[in-house]
Every structure is written in structure tokens, then in C-alpha cells.
Design a protein around this motif. Structure first.
Motif, short mmCIF file in Angstrom:
data_model
loop_
_atom_site.label_atom_id
_atom_site.label_comp_id
_atom_site.label_asym_id
_atom_site.label_seq_id
_atom_site.Cartn_x
_atom_site.Cartn_y
_atom_site.Cartn_z
N ALA A 188 67.30 97.24 77.78
CA ALA A 188 68.55 96.84 78.41
C ALA A 188 68.29 95.90 79.56
O ALA A 188 69.14 95.10 79.93
CB ALA A 188 69.27 98.08 78.92
N SER A 189 67.10 96.02 80.15
CA SER A 189 66.88 95.38 81.43
C SER A 189 66.15 94.06 81.32
O SER A 189 65.26 93.89 80.49
CB SER A 189 66.08 96.33 82.32
OG SER A 189 65.80 95.72 83.54
N GLN A 222 78.29 88.85 87.03
CA GLN A 222 77.60 90.11 87.27
C GLN A 222 78.24 90.83 88.46
O GLN A 222 78.82 90.22 89.34
CB GLN A 222 76.13 89.79 87.54
CG GLN A 222 75.17 90.90 87.20
CD GLN A 222 74.69 91.65 88.43
OE1 GLN A 222 75.14 91.38 89.54
NE2 GLN A 222 73.81 92.59 88.23
N VAL A 223 78.07 92.14 88.50
CA VAL A 223 78.80 92.95 89.48
C VAL A 223 78.54 92.56 90.93
O VAL A 223 79.37 92.80 91.81
CB VAL A 223 78.50 94.46 89.25
CG1 VAL A 223 77.08 94.80 89.66
CG2 VAL A 223 79.48 95.32 89.96
N LYS A 270 81.92 100.94 81.97
CA LYS A 270 80.71 100.27 82.45
C LYS A 270 80.48 99.08 81.55
O LYS A 270 80.24 99.24 80.39
CB LYS A 270 79.53 101.24 82.35
CG LYS A 270 78.17 100.56 82.45
CD LYS A 270 77.07 101.56 82.15
CE LYS A 270 75.79 100.85 81.74
NZ LYS A 270 74.67 101.74 81.66
N ASN A 285 79.33 95.51 83.07
CA ASN A 285 78.30 94.67 83.68
C ASN A 285 77.37 95.48 84.54
O ASN A 285 76.76 94.97 85.44
CB ASN A 285 78.96 93.60 84.55
CG ASN A 285 80.08 92.92 83.80
OD1 ASN A 285 80.14 93.03 82.58
ND2 ASN A 285 80.95 92.28 84.51
N GLY A 286 77.25 96.74 84.22
CA GLY A 286 76.48 97.60 85.12
C GLY A 286 74.99 97.29 85.12
O GLY A 286 74.29 97.62 86.03
N VAL A 287 74.50 96.64 84.08
CA VAL A 287 73.06 96.36 84.05
C VAL A 287 72.86 94.89 84.37
O VAL A 287 73.54 94.04 83.82
CB VAL A 287 72.48 96.64 82.66
CG1 VAL A 287 71.01 96.30 82.62
CG2 VAL A 287 72.66 98.10 82.32
N CYS A 288 71.92 94.60 85.23
CA CYS A 288 71.75 93.20 85.60
C CYS A 288 70.63 92.57 84.77
O CYS A 288 69.69 93.24 84.38
CB CYS A 288 71.42 93.07 87.09
SG CYS A 288 69.72 93.23 87.52
N ASP A 310 68.79 101.21 87.34
CA ASP A 310 69.07 101.65 85.97
C ASP A 310 69.24 103.16 85.93
O ASP A 310 68.37 103.89 85.44
CB ASP A 310 67.90 101.24 85.05
CG ASP A 310 67.93 99.75 84.74
OD1 ASP A 310 66.87 99.23 84.36
OD2 ASP A 310 69.00 99.14 84.88
N ILE A 323 79.78 103.67 88.48
CA ILE A 323 79.03 103.47 87.25
C ILE A 323 78.94 104.83 86.57
O ILE A 323 78.44 105.78 87.15
CB ILE A 323 77.63 102.91 87.55
CG1 ILE A 323 77.78 101.54 88.19
CG2 ILE A 323 76.81 102.80 86.30
CD1 ILE A 323 76.48 100.88 88.52
N PHE A 378 70.98 95.50 94.54
CA PHE A 378 71.21 96.07 93.21
C PHE A 378 69.86 96.48 92.64
O PHE A 378 69.41 97.61 92.84
CB PHE A 378 71.91 95.01 92.35
CG PHE A 378 72.50 95.52 91.08
CD1 PHE A 378 72.03 95.08 89.85
CD2 PHE A 378 73.55 96.42 91.10
CE1 PHE A 378 72.59 95.55 88.67
CE2 PHE A 378 74.11 96.88 89.93
CZ PHE A 378 73.63 96.44 88.71
N SER A 379 69.17 95.56 91.97
CA SER A 379 67.84 95.88 91.45
C SER A 379 66.85 96.00 92.60
O SER A 379 66.84 95.20 93.52
CB SER A 379 67.34 94.75 90.54
OG SER A 379 68.06 94.75 89.35
#
Lengths: 503, 499
Positions: free
Chosen positions: A61-62, A164-165, A498, A500-503, B86, B304, B318-319
Motif C-alpha cells: 500500500a505504501s 492527499q490528506v 478512508k 486518501n489515508g495512505v500517502c 500506516d 482514520i 504524516f509519514s
């Protein structure tokens, strides 16, 4: 004479970790424990709990890097105790950051002379980078409006709904209105024509994305630049562009050097890129570069001086580790232009292999483009029997984490699976993934056939969910099916929230 | 038949790193190099350049942790490739963060029920934590003013002038006015009386510091609370308090459990603490805790969700890496209450040893208090011949990094040296430092006094001690210029620049 001594507390030293009492007691979860425990026990307990986390390298996903060379790991560990902000004490580390900024600015064709230093900074990620860029635009716009004697209390920013969020965070926390260009089915990025239409006198900038998180597509920044230049001539508003190149910034220069998206376009005033995506560094490093000094209002910069040399700083975070900055520099000099190009070409190759394998199954449509971020986004041709969410879940059993998402408005009825190809996703893994997807499909087909006649769907009562599947058939359900249904419905409901929760 | 092959690229495989051509060429500094180089060469080149950085453990300027147990290093390295955000993929790491938040909230006596979860979040450091807390106050105040139909465009925050630079950043970036209570000679923290006087209807909160960066002192939060309660009763403004416990948050609960500074005081609505200071974790982790759900406006939180469990997030970043969160949890369970207490007591002990050693030289005044963050801030009794900046410079030759600062207004004429006692600053090191300081003083004593008279003449700022015009040599002029420039830029350098 030797005097013998007995060790009073035998428990601690003699017992091996798993024989000791520490693995028998439940660790407090809400309050600090009163007593200390031996370091081996602490290590083992935490290490063991963490085994139940997903495997970072199978997390498809990432976009964020999950593997670096051991030599780099050594450098990271050696600098883990260096507080990056102590520029006085660690001048070399500070200089390495400056070198990275310059290299990246040149990569983006910033119009700087031979001896001129670039304007930019290392951040914790693209979120911080975007906030800094946005702050600069907001302040510049406010100053301009004050000079013109016009009101400056309603700034807005124009972006696509695929944003993106972190843009939403910026808008909410810094009190800027977010004007989103809605997507349409088949067109999942920001339409430059519509974006320029939405620009008004309160627009502080238009944000284009190079490498949309949803399907990896590059937005047409050149067209945006042209249309906006035209509009600026008519209105005199001088609205600038920011390019969110979080993913694309380390791809386009190597794979598509002729694509004009960066400072070669005159309206582009700042660019952010994530060092921890295709910059090939672990999580925790981003970069923002400004076109020139004029684009960064001086009042936002804090000056820290030592021995007469000025080190301007403009970051939200203060103390943080130095490891990722050093790792970024390592990658830039270790790989060089050629090395990055090779890595990106490999990623594109493997993406193609995956794409072809998926198409061959005949059950999916590919919605990602060939040009863009190396990823494969695909949706089911027929979601009446089961959805991409179920495929995603079943793939977890094989160890793969493949996320399923619904698109933002106005394409909420579209749900996709997405696999990101990172540097460490080799061809063999791609082939294995294909065969596992195949297995999952077969399993789900036979599971359905076995429970033959019925296809019961619970129509989700929430606006955001999708799935225009037909057939609301009321049928007698077994307990297991009710459970499955409830879980499915609930999962769709929360997954729908959810996107755009993953960047 | 075996065909022999010659390796054409002999450089790559045969030469040891320092024999290869890579250490001969100058690395580009402004543009990416065209070609790749072997990983060993890349490692060696960078490693060697970094040898010229200061040694983190001898950096006595910083509060930030510079040593952790090897077991923790193992956990840190193992989690280096986990992207903390994540939450779906790393549920255990997410849970460890939640556990840390709860433990810290309880440490600060947050009024939680037995099964109630605390409201708080892990951040990259106290800067981010303070911004989040400030945002919450700003939004609450705006909502209140809108409900009252009053203007909400001029928010301000009341703090002491000893405040750390991140408050100034918050004020500037989030468009809040910073109203600073000035310091005065021998009172280097925020005066609660003056602070409460400065509170007006536009004040979003009053920020008190538990562990001032300048001299380690704890501000009297209790007195502030009592005075503010009184004023709130008179005005009805309901102004809250935020405690910046960046350093003190992991000291006070262990050394001074009776000191009321946390959620035991009703007006304290949020607290931030740096995990990477006395939380004993490497740089890159801070915590902010709110008293209750009501103190964190819902509209600031992004939700989330996964599998029905709601994970609210409210961060600027974020990340980011997961390593420090795991390291914080490791420390909390490895040491427990008793372990932290022992470490803080050791730090206090060593601070006393250092303080006494300095007092015995007869040349220093101690500016720091005994109660507070374990550090020793001291100034020269007589800085007419040599000042603290000179001492700081000479100590570098011995390897020590001891910073010298001038106080913020209105005490700019006071200059101090400051040594922070961290967990890994043992008694032996303290004794060695005293010896080295004595050596430095001896050396400075032998330097001619003329130069110092020069420094005072040329110092164009008001705080120059005395003046005297004397004929100068070229070297003295140069030295003078350097010293003046240094003083000038040190003056400009944010005194609280090191956190």
C-alpha cells in the motif's frame, strides 16, 4: 583464602528470558509499571509483540521506502543520537543537508546561478513541506493584498479532489479554504481547465500533483501553467503554482526528463518531494525547494547564527534525528543520476509485468497509466459477486497487504486495488503476487458456487460507499452468512470513509 | 578448457576503499553526480566527513538523549523501515503509541476513569506538540468568541520571555500575538503576577514552562493557577493554562511528586513533554496530552477508521519512522517508575558535584537553582577581562561543547554558561569537566588584559561593561573584530535556540 559469595537474587541472572517471570506477568497498558525489568526481558517482550505487525516489505500500500543497503544502515545507526537542529555542534550534518537541497533544486531545474545556493529545507515529510510552502504562499498573498488595500481574510487554495490528506490538514489548521476540482469517472486527476476557472482573487496558489496517490498519474502541469498565465494576464492576480511532487519528484527527472513540470515553467514557485518515497530513504524525510529567495518571505525565517555565518531555518519541527538526512545524501552520491534512473526503470519494468499478469486473468480493468508512478491500480470488471475489498482481505492471508479504496467525489462508486512498486519489489515477487491473486479469485469463485443460489447484498446506507451492484434479494441466511455480511458491510462502511489515508 | 577473464572494472572489486579512485575525486556539492559509486566508497566518504561533527555525548548544550541501551538500539534498527502512519498495517506499533499516551497521562494525573482512554498523541518533538496544543486553544477560543458574537481576529498568548523558540514559531505561523513577560536580573522565569496582569479577553491561553531552557528552573504553575482562577472569576473569560513541560515533565513526577504543576491544577488543559529529553529516547519524539476530550475540538481531528475501530489523528506530520515510539515504550516498561527515579536522582547528584566543583574555584556564580532540571548554569564573577564566550570557545579544544548565552530582555547584560546533566554524564565526566574548566581559566588568566579592554571598547551594544582606549596591534584588531562579530551574532542567535 578465597571467600565464596552466593548471589542472592538468582532469578534475574540465571533464567533465560523465557524462563523468567517477566514473560508471565501482564504488562501494564495504562500506567507505568512501578519496578524496572531487565533489558533483555524488555527487548524480548516488545520484539515479540511487534511480530504481529505487518511485514513492511510486503506492505504494497505504501510508497515509503522499506529497504536500504546495509552500509547505509550503518550510517543511520551511527547518527541516531545526533540531534539535527544542533547546527553549531554538527556542522557537517548541516552541510550535508544543504548539499541535498542544492542537488534537488538543480534536479528540478531551479533557476540558480553557478555559485548561488538554492532556497529549500529538509523536513520530516511532505506534510511539513507542504505546510511550509503553503505558509509562504499565504504570507506573500497577504502582503500583496495589504499593499493593494484589499481584504485578506479569506485565502483559498485550488487543488484536485484527489489531493492527499495533508492538504486538507493545511487548509484546516491554517485557516485557508480548500476549493477542490471534482473528479469524474475515467478522469481521476485535477482538470487544469476547471482548476483555472476556480481561481479567484483570494487564491493563494494552485496545487498540482505529480503522481496522484490514487492511480499514480502525473497531472498536466504544463497545461495548467499556460492556462494560468493567460488568466493572470487578464486579471493581474499573479496566481502562482505549487507542485506536490511527493512521489513524482524523484521519478520524472530520471524517466521523463523532457516532461516539463518543474521550475522550467515560470509560474511554479515551490516544489515538495518526499525523500522517503522514491528518494529511496526510510520514513521521515521530505524536501521543499523554492524557486528563488523572493518566493520565501523573510519574516517567516528564523535566523540562527554562529561564527558569523547565517543559517536560516524555516521548519515546523525543531529537534529531530539526523539519520534520514545523512541517508538521503548517501543515496544521492551512491546512486547518482544513473543509479536512480536504473532503479526507476526496474520499477517500471516490474510494474509492467504485474500489469500484464493481472490483465491476463481477464477479470480486471487497469486504471493506472503507463506513464507516472510505477504502480498498478485495477478494478474488478464485475463486482456483483464479490468486491475488491474482499480480494484485499483474502490476500492478507497470503501475507500481502494490498489496499482497496473508493475514489473521492464525484467517482465514489469506483473501488480500486492498488499495488505500489517500490525499489525492493522484484520480478519474482510480482509473479508470486499474480499467482496469489489468481488463487484468491479461484477460492472466492468456488466459495460462491458452493453456496450456490444466493447472492445477498446489504446495501450500505452511507453516502460514500459505492458498489452499484444490483440484486437486493432477500433470502434465508445461515449464521455464517449473516456474520460475513455484517463484516462486509461494516468494512465497506469504514473503508469508504478512508480513501486518501495512505500517502 | 577454462577461459580466463580479466576484470575490466578493476577499480570496483580489487581496490580497498582508500586505494580506489573514489577518495581522490571531489564529490559534487551542488549537483547530483552522473554516475553511481560503490556502496563501500559511499559509506566511507560520508563516515569520514562526519568525523568532523561534534561528539554527541560531549555536547553539554543539549537536553536531548544521546545514549540508549544496545537492546533498545536493536529495536530501533528493526523498526526503521516502518512508516508509523500506516496504522492499518502496523496495529501493534499503533497500540504501543496509545499505551505510551495513557501512561504519560496518568503520570501527569489526568482526571481519567479506570477504563477511560487518555487524549493525546505522539509527535516528532515538543515543537509539534506545542503547535497542536496552541491550535486547540486557538480553535476553542474562536468558537467561544463566535458564540458570544465577539471579534475573534486578534488572539494572543501570554508567556515569559524565557520561552523556547518554538512558541515564537507558533505565534508567527499561526498568526497569534505573543505577549511576553519580561525577565529581570536574578529572576529568569515568568512572573505569575505579571503574566496574569497581561491576560485580556483575546488571550487564548497562558503558557508556563516547567524547566526553563536558560537555567532549568520550574515556573510556579500553582501560583499562576490560583491567580488566574481569581481573575477568571472576576472577568468570566475562562482563560486556560498550558504547561510546556518539555524538560520537566519527566523529572518532576519522579523527583518532586508533591509539586503541583500538572492536571491536579484545574486550569491546566494540556501539557507537552519531550520524549527525547528526560524521556530518555533519541531525538524525534514528543508527547502532548489533553485533560479531556472537551479540550480538543473535534473539528481539528481527522478520523482514520479500520475494521470499525476509530483511530483519530491530529498531527502535523504524516509519514515518519516508528523507531522512537517503540523506544519510548521500551523505556517506560524497562525502567518503570523506580528506574526513572533512580536516573533522575543520579543526574541531580552529578549536577551537585559539578556545581560544587565550580563553586570551589571561586570564580563563578551559580545561576541555576537546585530544584529543577539537572543542569548547572553559571557566570563569571568577573567578566571584565574574559567573558563566558571565551571560556566556551577554549573548552571546545578539550572536546567539550559548553554553550554560552545572554539572557533575553530585560536581563541582556547577564551571560551564562550552561551544562546539562543527561543520563550518560557520569560523575567521572563531571570531575574531568571541572579540571578542564580550571585549565581554561588558567590559560585565560595568562592572556594580556589589553585585548579585553579592546573587546569592551568595540562592543557597540549597550551592555559593554567598561571602556578604555588603547593602541592596538594588527592581531589585536583582528581578534577584536572577531570577538565583536561573535558577540554580535551570538546576541542575534536566539538564546533559546538549543532545546
Amino acid at each position: 583464602m578465597v571467600v565464596t559469595k552466593t548471589i542472592p537474587d538468582s532469578g534475574e541472572q540465571l533464567n533465560c528470558t523465557f524462563a523468567s517471570r517477566y514473560v508471565r506477568t501482564s504488562l501494564p497498558k495504562f500506567r507505568m509499571p512501578e519496578q524496572p525489568i531487565p533489558k533483555d526481558a524488555a527487548y524480548q517482550i516488545i520484539h515479540d509483540e511487534l511480530m504481529l505487525d505487518g511485514n513492511p516489505r510486503l506492505n504494497l500500500a505504501s510508497f515509503v521506502t522499506t529497504w536500504m543497503e546495509p552500509e547505509c544502515d550503518k550510517l543511520i545507526m551511527a547518527s541516531i543520537n545526533k540531534n539535527y537542529v544542533d547546527m553549531d555542534e554538527y556542522p557537517v550534518t548541516t552541510e550535508l543537508q544543504n548539499r541535498c537541497v542544492n542537488m534537488i533544486a538543480h534536479l528540478f531545474n531551479a533557476p540558480i546561478g553557478e555559485t548561488e545556493t538554492a532556497v529549500g529545507v529538509g523536513t520530516v515529510g511532505s506534510s511539513e513541506a507542504i505546510v511550509l510552502a503553503g505558509l509562504a504562499f499565504k504570507r506573500k498573498w497577504q502582503q500583496k493584498r495589504k499593499l493593494e488595500g484589499k481584504p485578506y481574510d479569506k485565502p483559498n487554495i485550488v487543488t484536485g479532489a484527489n489531493v492527499q490528506v495533508c492538504w486538507e490538514k493545511f487548509a484546516r489548521y491554517f485557516e485557508v479554504e480548500l476549493k477542490e476540482v471534482k473528479l469524474t469517472e475515467g478522469y481521476y486527476v485535477m482538470d487544469p481547465v476547471k482548476a483555472v476557472e476556480m481561481v479567484d482573487e483570494n487564491t493563494i496558489c494552485v496545487a498540482a500533483i505529480l503522481g496522484s496517490t490514487l492511480n499514480g498519474e502525473f497531472e498536466d502541469v504544463k497545461l495548467l501553467n499556460e492556462l494560468l498565465t493567460q488568466k493572470n494576464k487578464e486579471t493581474g492576480w499573479n496566481t502562482p503554482i505549487h507542485v506536490d511532487a511527493a512521489s513524482g519528484g524523484f521519478i520524472a527527472p530520471f524517466l521523463y526528463p523532457d516532461l516539463e513540470w518543474d521550475f522550467r515553467l515560470p509560474l511554479v514557485k515551490s516544489i515538495n518531494v518526499s525523500g522517503h518515497k522514491y528518494g529511496l530513504v526510510y520514513a521521515g524525510i521530505g524536501w521543499v525547494v523554492w524557486r528563488s529567495k523572493e518566493d520565501l518571505p523573510d519574516e517567516l525565517i528564523f535566523h540562527i547564527n554562529y561564527l558569523g555565518s547565517d543559517q536560516p531555518t524555516f521548519t515546523l519541527n525543531f529537534s529531530k534525528g539526523s539519520s534520514q538526512i545523512i541517508a538521503q545524501y548517501y543515496q544521492l552520491i551512491r546512486l547518482g543520476f544513473e543509479g536512480y534512473k536504473n532503479v526507476m526503470e526496474n520499477c517500471m519494468e516490474n510494474a509492467k509485468v504485474l500489469k500484464e499478469g493481472i490483465m491476463k486473468m481477464g477479470r480486471f480493468d487497469i486504471i493506472s497509466k503507463d506513464i507516472g508512478v510505477p504502480l498498478v491500480a485495477f478494478l474488478l470488471k464485475d463486482s456483483s459477486k464479490y468486491t475488491v475489498f474482499e480480494i484485499s482481505e483474502n490476500l492478507r492471508r497470503f501475507g500481502w497487504i494490498v489496499p482497496a479504496y473508493t475514489m473521492p467525489p464525484n467517482a465514489q462508486h469506483i473501488a480500486v486495488l492498488r499495488v505500489v512498486i517500490r525499489e525492493d519489489f522484484s520480478r519474482s515477487l510480482a509473479e508470486r503476487l499474480i499467482s496469489d491473486i489468481q488463487k484468491v479469485l479461484e477460492e472466492m469463485d468456488t466459495h460462491l458456487d458452493r453456496s450456490s443460489t444466493r447472492v445477498a447484498h446489504v446495501t450500505a446506507t452511507v453516502d460514500e460507499t459505492h458498489d452499484g451492484d444490483g440484486g437486493k434479494i432477500a433470502v434465508k441466511k445461515s449464521v455464517r452468512e449473516s456474520h460475513d455480511e455484517i463484516i462486509k458491510h461494516w468494512r465497506r462502511l469504514v473503508d469508504g470513509l478512508k480513501t486518501n489515508g495512505v500517502c | 578448457m577454462v577461459l580466463s577473464k580479466t576484470s575490466s572494472e578493476s577499480d570496483v572489486s580489487l581496490h580497498s576503499t582508500f586505494a580506489s579512485r573514489y577518495v581522490r575525486t571531489s564529490l559534487p556539492r551542488f549537483k547530483m553526480p552522473e554516475n553511481s559509486i560503490p556502496k563501500e566508497a559511499a559509506y566511507q566518504i560520508i563516515n569520514d566527513e562526519l568525523m568532523l561533527d561534534g561528539n554527541p555525548r560531549l555536547n553539554l548544550a543539549s537536553f536531548v538523549t544521546t545514549w540508549m541501551e544496545p537492546e533498545c538500539d536493536k529495536l530501533v534498527m528493526a523498526a526503521i523501515n516502518k512508516n508509523y502512519v500506516d496504522m492499518d498495517e502496523y496495529p501493534v506499533t499503533t497500540e504501543l503509541q496509545n499505551r505510551c499516551v495513557n501512561m504519560i497521562a496518568h503520570l501527569f494525573n489526568a482526571p481519567l476513569g479506570e477504563s477511560e482512554t487518555a487524549v493525546g498523541v505522539g509527535t516528532v518533538g515538543s515543537s509539534e506538540a506545542i503547535m497542536l496544543a496552541g491550535l486547540a486553544f486557538k480553535r476553542k477560543w474562536q468558537n467561544k468568541r463566535k458564540a458570544e458574537g465577539k471579534p475573534c481576529d486578534n488572539p494572543n498568548i501570554v508567556t515569559g520571555a524565557n520561552v523556547q523558540v518554538c512558541w515564537e514559531k507558533f505565534a508567527r505561523y499561526f498568526e497569534v500575538e505573543l505577549k511576553e513577560v519580561k525577565l529581570r536580573d536574578s529572576y529568569y522565569v515568568m512572573d505569575p503576577v505579571k503574566a496574569v496582569e497581561m491576560v485580556d479577553e483575546n488571550t487564548i491561553c497562558v503558557a508556563a514552562i516547567l524547566g526553563s531552557t536558560l537555567n532549568g528552573e520550574f515556573e510556579d504553575v500553582k501560583l499562576l493557577n490560583d491567580l488566574l482562577v481569581q481573575k477568571n472569576e472576576e472577568t468570566g473569560w475562562d482563560t486556560p493554562i498550558h504547561v510546556d513541560a518539555a524538560s520537566g515533565g519527566f523529572i518532576a513526577p519522579f523527583l518532586y511528586p508533591e509539586l503541583e504543576w500538572d492536571f491536579r491544577l484545574p486550569l491546566v488543559k494540556s501539557i507537552n513533554v519531550s520524549g527525547h529529553k528526560y524521556g530518555l529516547v533519541y531525538a524525534g519524539i514528543g508527547w502532548v496530552i489533553w485533560r479531556s476530550k472537551q479540550d480538543l475540538p473535534e473539528e481539528l481531528i481527522f478520523h482514520i477508521n479500520y475494521l470499525g475501530a476509530d483511530q483519530p489523528t491530529f498531527t502535523l506530520n504524516f509519514s515518519k519512522g516508528s523507531s522512537q515510539i517503540i523506544a519510548q515504550y521500551y523505556q517506560l516498561i524497562r525502567l518503570g517508575y523506580e528506574g526513572y527515579k533512580n536516573i533522575m536522582e543520579n543526574c541531580q547528584e552529578n549536577a551537585m558535584v559539578l556545581k560544587e566543583g565550580l563553586l570551589k574555584t571561586g570564580r563563578f556564580n551559580i545561576v541555576s537553582k537546585d530544584n529543577g532540571v539537572p543542569l548547572v548554569a553559571f557566570s563569571l564573577k568577573d567578566n571584565s577581562r574574559h567573558n563566558e564566550f571565551a571560556v566556551s570557545d577554549m573548552l571546545r579544544r578539550f572536546g567539550w561543547i559548553v554553550p554560552a548565552y545572554t539572557m533575553p530582555p530585560d536581563a541582556q547584560h547577564v551571560t551564562v554558561l550552561r551544562v546539562v546533566i543527561r543520563e550518560d554524564f557520569s560523575r567521572t565526566l563531571a570531575e574531568r569537566l571541572v579540571v578542564d574548566i580550571e585549565k581554561v581559566l588558567h590559560e585565560l588568566d595568562t592572556l594580556p588584559a589589553k585585548i579585553d579592554a579592546m573587546m569592551s571598547v568595540s562592543a557597540g551594544e549597550d551592555k559593554g561593561p567598561n571602556g578604555g582606549v588603547v593602541k592596538k596591534t594588527a592581531l589585536e584588531t583582528q581578534r577584536e573584530i572577531t570577538t565583536v562579530w561573535r558577540k554580535f551574532v551570538m546576541e542575534r542567535k536566539k538564546t533559546n535556540g538549543v532545546c
